[in-house]
Scaffold this motif. Structure first.
Motif, PDB file in Angstrom:
ATOM      1  N   GLU A  16       0.845  -1.198   0.000  1.00 21.92           N
ATOM      2  CA  GLU A  16       0.000   0.000   0.000  1.00 21.92           C
ATOM      3  C   GLU A  16       0.883   1.252   0.000  1.00 21.92           C
ATOM      4  O   GLU A  16       1.941   1.266   0.596  1.00 21.92           O
ATOM      5  N   GLY A  17       0.402   2.281  -0.686  1.00 19.40           N
ATOM      6  CA  GLY A  17       1.127   3.549  -0.665  1.00 19.40           C
ATOM      7  C   GLY A  17       2.219   3.658  -1.705  1.00 19.40           C
ATOM      8  O   GLY A  17       2.907   4.672  -1.777  1.00 19.40           O
ATOM      9  N   ALA A  18       2.381   2.633  -2.553  1.00 15.63           N
ATOM     10  CA  ALA A  18       3.466   2.673  -3.546  1.00 15.63           C
ATOM     11  C   ALA A  18       3.110   3.546  -4.755  1.00 15.63           C
ATOM     12  O   ALA A  18       3.966   3.807  -5.593  1.00 15.63           O
ATOM     13  N   GLY A  19       1.854   3.969  -4.837  1.00 14.69           N
ATOM     14  CA  GLY A  19       1.464   4.898  -5.910  1.00 14.69           C
ATOM     15  C   GLY A  19       1.074   4.212  -7.211  1.00 14.69           C
ATOM     16  O   GLY A  19       1.182   4.789  -8.291  1.00 14.69           O
ATOM     17  N   LYS A  20       0.578   2.978  -7.105  1.00 10.59           N
ATOM     18  CA  LYS A  20       0.285   2.203  -8.316  1.00 10.59           C
ATOM     19  C   LYS A  20      -0.722   2.868  -9.234  1.00 10.59           C
ATOM     20  O   LYS A  20      -0.538   2.881 -10.448  1.00 10.59           O
ATOM     21  N   SER A  21      -1.791   3.435  -8.674  1.00  8.51           N
ATOM     22  CA  SER A  21      -2.826   3.962  -9.569  1.00  8.51           C
ATOM     23  C   SER A  21      -2.356   5.219 -10.298  1.00  8.51           C
ATOM     24  O   SER A  21      -2.689   5.425 -11.475  1.00  8.51           O
ATOM     25  N   THR A  22      -1.545   6.048  -9.649  1.00  8.40           N
ATOM     26  CA  THR A  22      -1.003   7.234 -10.332  1.00  8.40           C
ATOM     27  C   THR A  22      -0.049   6.809 -11.441  1.00  8.40           C
ATOM     28  O   THR A  22      -0.071   7.363 -12.553  1.00  8.40           O
ATOM     29  N   VAL A  23       0.793   5.827 -11.131  1.00 10.20           N
ATOM     30  CA  VAL A  23       1.733   5.334 -12.144  1.00 10.20           C
ATOM     31  C   VAL A  23       0.963   4.722 -13.312  1.00 10.20           C
ATOM     32  O   VAL A  23       1.337   4.913 -14.483  1.00 10.20           O
ATOM     33  N   ALA A  24      -0.122   4.015 -13.023  1.00 13.26           N
ATOM     34  CA  ALA A  24      -0.909   3.372 -14.092  1.00 13.26           C
ATOM     35  C   ALA A  24      -1.367   4.405 -15.114  1.00 13.26           C
ATOM     36  O   ALA A  24      -1.275   4.178 -16.331  1.00 13.26           O
ATOM     37  N   ALA A  25      -1.833   5.555 -14.634  1.00 10.25           N
ATOM     38  CA  ALA A  25      -2.353   6.579 -15.552  1.00 10.25           C
ATOM     39  C   ALA A  25      -1.237   7.090 -16.471  1.00 10.25           C
ATOM     40  O   ALA A  25      -1.437   7.224 -17.695  1.00 10.25           O
ATOM     41  N   CYS A  28      -0.138   4.378 -18.987  1.00 11.64           N
ATOM     42  CA  CYS A  28      -1.115   4.214 -20.081  1.00 11.64           C
ATOM     43  C   CYS A  28      -0.907   5.281 -21.151  1.00 11.64           C
ATOM     44  O   CYS A  28      -1.030   4.980 -22.349  1.00 11.64           O
ATOM     45  N   ASP A  29      -0.607   6.499 -20.748  1.00 12.53           N
ATOM     46  CA  ASP A  29      -0.348   7.556 -21.741  1.00 12.53           C
ATOM     47  C   ASP A  29       0.848   7.185 -22.605  1.00 12.53           C
ATOM     48  O   ASP A  29       0.827   7.383 -23.827  1.00 12.53           O
ATOM     49  N   LEU A  30       1.895   6.649 -21.988  1.00 16.85           N
ATOM     50  CA  LEU A  30       3.096   6.271 -22.750  1.00 16.85           C
ATOM     51  C   LEU A  30       2.768   5.152 -23.742  1.00 16.85           C
ATOM     52  O   LEU A  30       3.224   5.168 -24.894  1.00 16.85           O
ATOM     53  N   ILE A  31       1.958   4.206 -23.290  1.00 14.65           N
ATOM     54  CA  ILE A  31       1.600   3.076 -24.161  1.00 14.65           C
ATOM     55  C   ILE A  31       0.735   3.572 -25.328  1.00 14.65           C
ATOM     56  O   ILE A  31       0.949   3.196 -26.490  1.00 14.65           O
ATOM     57  N   ALA A  32      -0.199   4.454 -25.008  1.00 14.37           N
ATOM     58  CA  ALA A  32      -1.083   4.999 -26.066  1.00 14.37           C
ATOM     59  C   ALA A  32      -0.282   5.845 -27.050  1.00 14.37           C
ATOM     60  O   ALA A  32      -0.508   5.775 -28.268  1.00 14.37           O
ATOM     61  N   ASP A  33       0.670   6.629 -26.529  1.00 10.08           N
ATOM     62  CA  ASP A  33       1.503   7.465 -27.410  1.00 10.08           C
ATOM     63  C   ASP A  33       2.282   6.611 -28.406  1.00 10.08           C
ATOM     64  O   ASP A  33       2.628   7.073 -29.494  1.00 10.08           O
ATOM     65  N   ALA A  34       2.585   5.376 -28.008  1.00 12.24           N
ATOM     66  CA  ALA A  34       3.324   4.482 -28.911  1.00 12.24           C
ATOM     67  C   ALA A  34       2.394   3.800 -29.912  1.00 12.24           C
ATOM     68  O   ALA A  34       2.834   2.967 -30.700  1.00 12.24           O
ATOM     69  N   GLY A  35       1.094   4.134 -29.847  1.00 13.15           N
ATOM     70  CA  GLY A  35       0.169   3.653 -30.868  1.00 13.15           C
ATOM     71  C   GLY A  35      -0.612   2.398 -30.501  1.00 13.15           C
ATOM     72  O   GLY A  35      -1.297   1.828 -31.356  1.00 13.15           O
ATOM     73  N   HIS A  36      -0.538   1.985 -29.218  1.00 10.25           N
ATOM     74  CA  HIS A  36      -1.295   0.791 -28.821  1.00 10.25           C
ATOM     75  C   HIS A  36      -2.637   1.200 -28.216  1.00 10.25           C
ATOM     76  O   HIS A  36      -2.735   2.237 -27.563  1.00 10.25           O
ATOM     77  N   ASN A  37      -3.636   0.333 -28.397  1.00  8.63           N
ATOM     78  CA  ASN A  37      -4.846   0.479 -27.587  1.00  8.63           C
ATOM     79  C   ASN A  37      -4.495   0.000 -26.186  1.00  8.63           C
ATOM     80  O   ASN A  37      -3.782  -0.990 -26.029  1.00  8.63           O
ATOM     81  N   THR A 187      10.118   5.592  -4.838  1.00  4.91           N
ATOM     82  CA  THR A 187      10.275   6.914  -4.236  1.00  4.91           C
ATOM     83  C   THR A 187      10.673   7.954  -5.290  1.00  4.91           C
ATOM     84  O   THR A 187      10.734   9.139  -4.992  1.00  4.91           O
ATOM     85  N   GLN A 188      10.934   7.519  -6.518  1.00  2.00           N
ATOM     86  CA  GLN A 188      11.244   8.470  -7.607  1.00  2.00           C
ATOM     87  C   GLN A 188       9.963   9.216  -8.010  1.00  2.00           C
ATOM     88  O   GLN A 188       8.861   8.738  -7.754  1.00  2.00           O
ATOM     89  N   PRO A 189      10.105  10.331  -8.732  1.00  2.00           N
ATOM     90  CA  PRO A 189       8.915  10.992  -9.267  1.00  2.00           C
ATOM     91  C   PRO A 189       8.121  10.031 -10.146  1.00  2.00           C
ATOM     92  O   PRO A 189       8.707   9.160 -10.811  1.00  2.00           O
ATOM     93  N   VAL A 190       6.806  10.203 -10.150  1.00  2.00           N
ATOM     94  CA  VAL A 190       5.933   9.244 -10.833  1.00  2.00           C
ATOM     95  C   VAL A 190       6.275   9.099 -12.321  1.00  2.00           C
ATOM     96  O   VAL A 190       6.223   7.985 -12.870  1.00  2.00           O
ATOM     97  N   ASP A 191       6.671  10.191 -12.977  1.00  2.00           N
ATOM     98  CA  ASP A 191       7.022  10.104 -14.401  1.00  2.00           C
ATOM     99  C   ASP A 191       8.221   9.185 -14.610  1.00  2.00           C
ATOM    100  O   ASP A 191       8.293   8.464 -15.609  1.00  2.00           O
ATOM    101  N   ASP A 192       9.164   9.226 -13.678  1.00  2.00           N
ATOM    102  CA  ASP A 192      10.354   8.376 -13.808  1.00  2.00           C
ATOM    103  C   ASP A 192       9.997   6.905 -13.567  1.00  2.00           C
ATOM    104  O   ASP A 192      10.529   6.014 -14.226  1.00  2.00           O
TER     105      ASP A 192
END
Ligand code: TYD
Length: 208
Positions: A16-25, A28-37, A187-192
């Motif tokens: 708990e608290g590892a930030g999974k749902s924020t990282v998921a969002a 997903c943007d990175l995956i979509a940017d690469a052209g995948h559904n 503990t890194q920023p979510v983007d990283d």
């Protein structure tokens, strides 16, 4: 028309608290940017049946013994696999899940002491081929995780020692299945964090 390439199934895991749902969002943007559904799901839940089971499992006033707990998680997960995840993967969609069967191996197998192999054995028949291709373990100290946790649910409230066993269980799993895991410092920023996962997913998820 030819069959689309199978999608790629990525599980985000950690205490708990590892930030999974924020990282998921962000992932997903990175995956979509690469052209995948791409789509996200969460466990337990994600189907009407699964959401009812989620309520039973996480109700802070509820009481569920260790094996029924493991079996209810497995039941919710099998419904999600059949109704949502497997059809999406077959249609070529990438699926990012907030928790997976690996949470059961760590929380019920290691945390509750049921044994990871025993818990794996009760999950496998309901999942069939719908097993995560990549598991991203978001690494975080238990004290840090507890301090980031908002309102603890029945399982998250089980205490420091329990979460120590869970965290250790995740580590052991990552070491025994290195081809499936990527371990990332949460503990890194979510983007990283998301970028580190994407880098591995991009390489392992491309079908030639
Ligand atoms: P959730 O609300 O998804 O919170 P978070 O993922 O942010 O911690 O809570 C799910 C809880 O259920 C969490 O305490 C982990 C636990 N869990 C298990 O014990 N076994 C499982 O198989 C799964 C999927 C979750």
């Amino acid at each position: 028309m030819s069959q689309p390439d199978r999608g790629f199934y990525i599980a985000l895991e950690g205490i708990e608290g590892a930030g999974k749902s924020t990282v998921a969002a962000v992932l997903c943007d990175l995956i979509a940017d690469a052209g995948h559904n791409v789509m996200t799901v969460r466990e337990p839940g994600g189907t009407p049946t699964g959401e009812k089971v989620r309520h039973v499992l996480l109700d802070p006033d509820g009481s569920v013994a260790p094996w029924p707990e493991a079996l209810l998680f497995a039941a919710a997960r099998a419904q999600l696999a059949v109704d949502i995840v497997e059809p999406a993967l077959q249609a070529g969609t990438w699926v990012v899940t907030d928790r997976s069967v690996y949470s059961s191996l760590a929380y019920q197998g290691a945390g509750r002491g049921l044994g990871t192999e025993q818990v794996r054995a009760v999950n496998a028949p309901g999942l069939g081929p719908t097993w995560p291709d990549l598991v991203a373990l978001l690494q975080l100290g238990v004290a840090d995780g507890l301090s980031r946790q908002q309102v603890p649910d029945r399982i998250g409230a089980a205490g420091h020692e329990f979460l120590d066993r869970v965290a250790h269980g995740f580590l052991v799993l990552s070491e025994s299945e290195p081809e499936r895991f990527v371990v990332v410092d949460a503990t890194q920023p979510v983007d990283d964090v998301a970028a580190a996962i994407w880098k591995v997913a991009r390489d392992r998820g491309s079908h030639g």
